[in-house]
Design an enzyme around this catalytic site. Structure first.
Site, PDB file in Angstrom:
ATOM      1  N   TYR A 154      31.763  36.725  36.181  1.00 24.87           N
ATOM      2  CA  TYR A 154      32.084  36.730  37.648  1.00 24.87           C
ATOM      3  C   TYR A 154      32.875  38.152  37.690  1.00 24.87           C
ATOM      4  CZ  TYR A 154      34.162  36.375  42.224  1.00 24.87           C
ATOM      5  OH  TYR A 154      34.469  36.488  43.542  1.00 24.87           O
ATOM      6  N   LYS A 158      31.876  41.939  39.612  1.00 19.80           N
ATOM      7  CA  LYS A 158      32.702  42.475  40.705  1.00 19.80           C
ATOM      8  C   LYS A 158      33.164  44.051  40.304  1.00 19.80           C
ATOM      9  CE  LYS A 158      32.431  39.463  43.726  1.00 19.80           C
ATOM     10  NZ  LYS A 158      31.645  39.578  45.022  1.00 19.80           N
ATOM     11  N   THR A 191      36.801  29.141  50.425  1.00 19.37           N
ATOM     12  CA  THR A 191      35.476  29.053  50.696  1.00 19.37           C
ATOM     13  C   THR A 191      34.602  28.108  49.659  1.00 19.37           C
ATOM     14  OG1 THR A 191      34.720  30.924  49.529  1.00 19.37           O
ATOM     15  CG2 THR A 191      35.323  31.285  51.726  1.00 19.37           C
TER      16      THR A 191
END
Length: 271
Positions: A154, A158, A191
């Site tokens: 991840y 990014k 989220t």
């Protein structure tokens, strides 16, 4: 955050196209935006970012409409997914979070260039993450086949987005094109990104999220600022956090790494 971004931009009178792979959720989002009646327009078009073919089909569908494109927000993302691959065989985080956005942006660059003008530039906003600060990018193992870590995958995706942001802005500036590109850090937002946490971590996260995490609307605020603020007119090549230009990781400013990643990415997606 994607919904909050679309909702706010439509509220500013923009014609917003929401792209996603969940048709029912997309249609529900459009309905909700229209019910608010803020003057803008919203519609949904299907695109699955785990498939480069789907990205290309979306771009062709959009271009067939003959619409201008003044703002492109690359917001979609996944986090902490167990080791798996996209339809095209890429590590899931790298393929979805970065490569598909790389392809999408490049295929839409011609429309962005035609839509912008001096004093009213088109804008590209890449939603990054603070995890890029610990990201390590190995050009010889972008699919992380040697040693897999979901957090490492991840953070690499990014970091790749930030490197891409800076290199693209350099190319746009050099060509004199009226397009800017910036990376934004929304902070820790409550989220569905965290749904892949193991069960105990999920339980511990809930009370912490209420106290420390931002709401989706708060998380979207910097994206909206980059996409619509008059203060960001003509300003590109920045990393934004809390609406402020902030220093990104040292690795992200490595011009050689930026160029090598760009070249490698072009080969991987076929542009």
């Amino acid at each position: 955050m994607g919904f909050e971004t679309a909702r706010h931009l439509a509220g500013l009178g923009m014609h917003v196209v929401i792209a996603g792979n969940e048709r029912e959720e997309g249609i529900a989002a459009i309905r909700k935006i229209h019910e608010e009646g803020n003057g803008g327009k919203a519609e949904f078009l299907y695109m699955d970012l785990t498939s480069l073919k789907s990205v290309r089909q979306f771009v062709q569908t959009f271009k067939d409409r003959g619409l201008p494109l003044h703002v492109l927000v690359n917001n979609a993302g996944t986090m902490l997914v167990p080791e798996r691959q996209t339809e095209d065989g890429f590590e899931f985080h790298f393929g979805l979070n970065y490569l598909s956005h790389f392809l999408l942006t490049n295929l839409l660059l011609d429309v962005l260039k035609k839509s912008g003008r001096q004093g009213c530039c088109s804008r590209i906003v890449n939603v990054a993450s603070a995890t890029h600060y610990v990201g390590v990018l190995d050009l010889k193992d972008l699919n992380r086949r040697i040693c897999y870590s979901s957090h490492g995958a991840y953070s690499q995706s990014k970091l790749a987005l930030v490197l891409f942001t800076y290199y693209l802005q350099e190319q746009l500036t050099g060509g004199g094109f009226p397009v800017t590109v910036n990376a934004v850090d929304p902070g820790m937002v409550d989220t569905a990104l965290y749904d892949n946490l193991w069960s105990l971590a999920q339980t511990l996260k809930k009370p912490v999220a209420k106290l420390l995490f931002r709401t989706p609307a708060e998380g979207a605020s910097t994206t909206i600022y980059a996409a619509a603020s008059s203060e960001m007119e003509g300003a590109g090549g920045f990393y934004l956090y809390n609406g402020q230009k902030t220093q990104s990781s040292d690795f992200s400013y490595d011009s050689q790494l930026q160029a090598e990643l760009w070249s490698k990415s072009c080969k991987l997606v076929g542009v």
